[in-house]
Design a protein around this motif. Sequence first.
Motif, PDB file in Angstrom:
ATOM      1  N   ASN A   1      61.019  29.265  31.758  1.00  0.00           N
ATOM      2  CA  ASN A   1      61.411  30.622  32.110  1.00  0.00           C
ATOM      3  C   ASN A   1      60.305  31.574  31.652  1.00  0.00           C
ATOM      4  O   ASN A   1      59.290  31.147  31.116  1.00  0.00           O
ATOM      5  CB  ASN A   1      62.742  30.990  31.453  1.00  0.00           C
ATOM      6  N   GLY A   2      60.513  32.867  31.858  1.00  0.00           N
ATOM      7  CA  GLY A   2      59.504  33.810  31.417  1.00  0.00           C
ATOM      8  C   GLY A   2      59.364  34.985  32.347  1.00  0.00           C
ATOM      9  O   GLY A   2      60.294  35.341  33.080  1.00  0.00           O
ATOM     10  N   ALA A   3      58.170  35.572  32.335  1.00  0.00           N
ATOM     11  CA  ALA A   3      57.935  36.770  33.137  1.00  0.00           C
ATOM     12  C   ALA A   3      56.467  36.878  33.504  1.00  0.00           C
ATOM     13  O   ALA A   3      55.593  36.362  32.812  1.00  0.00           O
ATOM     14  CB  ALA A   3      58.355  38.019  32.362  1.00  0.00           C
ATOM     15  N   ILE A   4      56.228  37.559  34.623  1.00  0.00           N
ATOM     16  CA  ILE A   4      54.883  37.965  34.999  1.00  0.00           C
ATOM     17  C   ILE A   4      54.819  39.471  34.812  1.00  0.00           C
ATOM     18  O   ILE A   4      55.699  40.198  35.263  1.00  0.00           O
ATOM     19  CB  ILE A   4      54.561  37.633  36.472  1.00  0.00           C
ATOM     20  N   VAL A   5      53.790  39.946  34.134  1.00  0.00           N
ATOM     21  CA  VAL A   5      53.602  41.386  33.976  1.00  0.00           C
ATOM     22  C   VAL A   5      52.242  41.776  34.537  1.00  0.00           C
ATOM     23  O   VAL A   5      51.321  40.944  34.610  1.00  0.00           O
ATOM     24  CB  VAL A   5      53.711  41.827  32.498  1.00  0.00           C
TER      25      VAL A   5
ATOM     26  N   ASN B   1      42.896  52.222  40.468  1.00  0.00           N
ATOM     27  CA  ASN B   1      42.901  50.917  41.160  1.00  0.00           C
ATOM     28  C   ASN B   1      41.538  50.212  41.144  1.00  0.00           C
ATOM     29  O   ASN B   1      41.268  49.357  41.987  1.00  0.00           O
ATOM     30  CB  ASN B   1      43.380  51.060  42.603  1.00  0.00           C
ATOM     31  N   SER B   2      40.725  50.534  40.161  1.00  0.00           N
ATOM     32  CA  SER B   2      39.426  49.875  40.066  1.00  0.00           C
ATOM     33  C   SER B   2      39.507  48.527  39.363  1.00  0.00           C
ATOM     34  O   SER B   2      38.561  47.727  39.433  1.00  0.00           O
ATOM     35  CB  SER B   2      38.438  50.777  39.315  1.00  0.00           C
ATOM     36  N   SER B   3      40.618  48.257  38.691  1.00  0.00           N
ATOM     37  CA  SER B   3      40.786  46.986  37.987  1.00  0.00           C
ATOM     38  C   SER B   3      42.267  46.709  37.797  1.00  0.00           C
ATOM     39  O   SER B   3      43.105  47.599  37.947  1.00  0.00           O
ATOM     40  CB  SER B   3      40.081  47.012  36.624  1.00  0.00           C
ATOM     41  N   GLY B   4      42.572  45.457  37.458  1.00  0.00           N
ATOM     42  CA  GLY B   4      43.964  45.100  37.227  1.00  0.00           C
ATOM     43  C   GLY B   4      44.092  43.712  36.649  1.00  0.00           C
ATOM     44  O   GLY B   4      43.168  42.888  36.758  1.00  0.00           O
ATOM     45  N   VAL B   5      45.227  43.449  36.025  1.00  0.00           N
ATOM     46  CA  VAL B   5      45.498  42.131  35.454  1.00  0.00           C
ATOM     47  C   VAL B   5      46.947  41.740  35.727  1.00  0.00           C
ATOM     48  O   VAL B   5      47.811  42.608  35.899  1.00  0.00           O
ATOM     49  CB  VAL B   5      45.246  42.088  33.922  1.00  0.00           C
ATOM     50  N   ILE B   6      47.182  40.450  35.793  1.00  0.00           N
ATOM     51  CA  ILE B   6      48.534  39.905  35.730  1.00  0.00           C
ATOM     52  C   ILE B   6      48.531  38.810  34.671  1.00  0.00           C
ATOM     53  O   ILE B   6      47.542  38.094  34.506  1.00  0.00           O
ATOM     54  CB  ILE B   6      49.057  39.358  37.074  1.00  0.00           C
ATOM     55  N   VAL B   7      49.634  38.718  33.943  1.00  0.00           N
ATOM     56  CA  VAL B   7      49.755  37.744  32.853  1.00  0.00           C
ATOM     57  C   VAL B   7      51.096  37.039  32.965  1.00  0.00           C
ATOM     58  O   VAL B   7      52.125  37.679  33.219  1.00  0.00           O
ATOM     59  CB  VAL B   7      49.650  38.451  31.475  1.00  0.00           C
TER      60      VAL B   7
ATOM     61  N   TYR C   1      51.449  43.004  43.251  1.00  0.00           N
ATOM     62  CA  TYR C   1      52.826  43.011  43.735  1.00  0.00           C
ATOM     63  C   TYR C   1      53.620  42.083  42.839  1.00  0.00           C
ATOM     64  O   TYR C   1      53.225  40.923  42.617  1.00  0.00           O
ATOM     65  CB  TYR C   1      52.917  42.536  45.185  1.00  0.00           C
ATOM     66  N   MET C   2      54.730  42.572  42.321  1.00  0.00           N
ATOM     67  CA  MET C   2      55.569  41.798  41.418  1.00  0.00           C
ATOM     68  C   MET C   2      56.905  41.535  42.096  1.00  0.00           C
ATOM     69  O   MET C   2      57.584  42.474  42.543  1.00  0.00           O
ATOM     70  CB  MET C   2      55.786  42.549  40.109  1.00  0.00           C
ATOM     71  N   HIS C   3      57.295  40.269  42.158  1.00  0.00           N
ATOM     72  CA  HIS C   3      58.516  39.886  42.886  1.00  0.00           C
ATOM     73  C   HIS C   3      59.571  39.331  41.939  1.00  0.00           C
ATOM     74  O   HIS C   3      59.299  38.430  41.140  1.00  0.00           O
ATOM     75  CB  HIS C   3      58.185  38.831  43.941  1.00  0.00           C
TER      76      HIS C   3
ATOM     77  N   ILE D   1      57.236  36.137  40.089  1.00  0.00           N
ATOM     78  CA  ILE D   1      56.030  35.902  40.878  1.00  0.00           C
ATOM     79  C   ILE D   1      55.162  37.148  40.796  1.00  0.00           C
ATOM     80  O   ILE D   1      55.646  38.268  40.982  1.00  0.00           O
ATOM     81  CB  ILE D   1      56.349  35.597  42.352  1.00  0.00           C
ATOM     82  N   GLY D   2      53.900  36.956  40.502  1.00  0.00           N
ATOM     83  CA  GLY D   2      52.965  38.064  40.462  1.00  0.00           C
ATOM     84  C   GLY D   2      51.762  37.766  41.330  1.00  0.00           C
ATOM     85  O   GLY D   2      51.254  36.643  41.343  1.00  0.00           O
ATOM     86  N   VAL D   3      51.326  38.757  42.096  1.00  0.00           N
ATOM     87  CA  VAL D   3      50.159  38.606  42.964  1.00  0.00           C
ATOM     88  C   VAL D   3      49.178  39.730  42.669  1.00  0.00           C
ATOM     89  O   VAL D   3      49.555  40.900  42.612  1.00  0.00           O
ATOM     90  CB  VAL D   3      50.550  38.640  44.458  1.00  0.00           C
TER      91      VAL D   3
END
Length: 281
Positions: A59-63, A70-76, A155-157, A167-169
Amino acid sequence: MANYTAADVKKLRELTGAGMMDCKKALDEAEGDVEKAVEALRIKGQKGVAKREGRSAENGAIVSLIADDNSSGVIVELKCETDFVAKGEKFQSVADAIAAHVAKTNPADIEALLASEIEAGKTVQAFVDEANANLGEKIVLDRFAQFADGYVTAYMHRTMPDLPPQIGVLVELDKQTDEAAAVAKGVAQHIAAFAPKYLSKEDVPAEVVEAERRVAEETTRAEGKPEAALPKIVEGRLNGFFKDATLLGQPYALDNKKSVEKVLQEAGVTLKRFARIKVGI
C-alpha cells in the motif's frame, strides 16, 4: 485499569498509526497518559523495525511537487503495509517532505536520495526508518522521478476516493505554449490509464524488438500462413506491438481517431519524456 476513553485510543491511532490493540496496551502501560503512550509506541517501534523488514509493503501513496512556473517537478512513491496508514496525515507528510527534498537536492538515483541529508545529521534512510518506527509499519522508499528541462506537470490518480493517489504520472514537454497545460494534462491522464511502456519505437530496446519479431514469426508459421506472405504479416504484427506498447503510437484516450503523436503535433509541442509509477507495481 487505566483511565482512558475510546477517543483517547482514536487519538493515539491518529498520532502514531499503530493498531488498536497496540494503542490500548500502550495506554494501559502509560496509565491513560496519551503523550507517554506515544513515546512508548515510538520506542517499541524502533525495536520493531528489523522485525518488519520481511513484511510486505504493497500500500502507500504517490505524491507530486511541481514548480509554480512548471519548469520542474517530481513524483515520489512511498509504500506502507496497510491503507489505514496510507490514509494518515503523518504518512503523507513524510512523503511530502521527501518530495520537497528531491525537488531541492536533485539526487541522481534512489541510492543517492537515501544517503542524502534531509535534516541536520539525518539521512533520508534514517528519516524513513523513523517513520517506520513511529507508524508501526514497514515503510519503503524505492522510486521517484524528477524532470527539469521543459514544461513539466503531473497527474495524480486515485483508485479509491478515500485513498491517497495510487498512480502518479510526470510528463515533460519541450516548451510552454498556450495549449501546453491542457495537452500535458490530457496526455498524462492517458498514460495513467493505458500504461505505455515506451515513448516511441526508437525507445524500445533492440532485444525486445527481436523477441517480438520471433514470436510473430513463430505464431505466423504455426498458423500455416504462406511463406511468401510471412514478412508482411510479421511486420504488421510488429507494428501492432509498437502501437500498443509506445505512447506516441497509442490512440489518444480523449480522441481515439488520433494517435497521441498526432495530438502533440497539432498542439505544436514535443513530449520529451514521461514517468508512470503505480503503488506496489
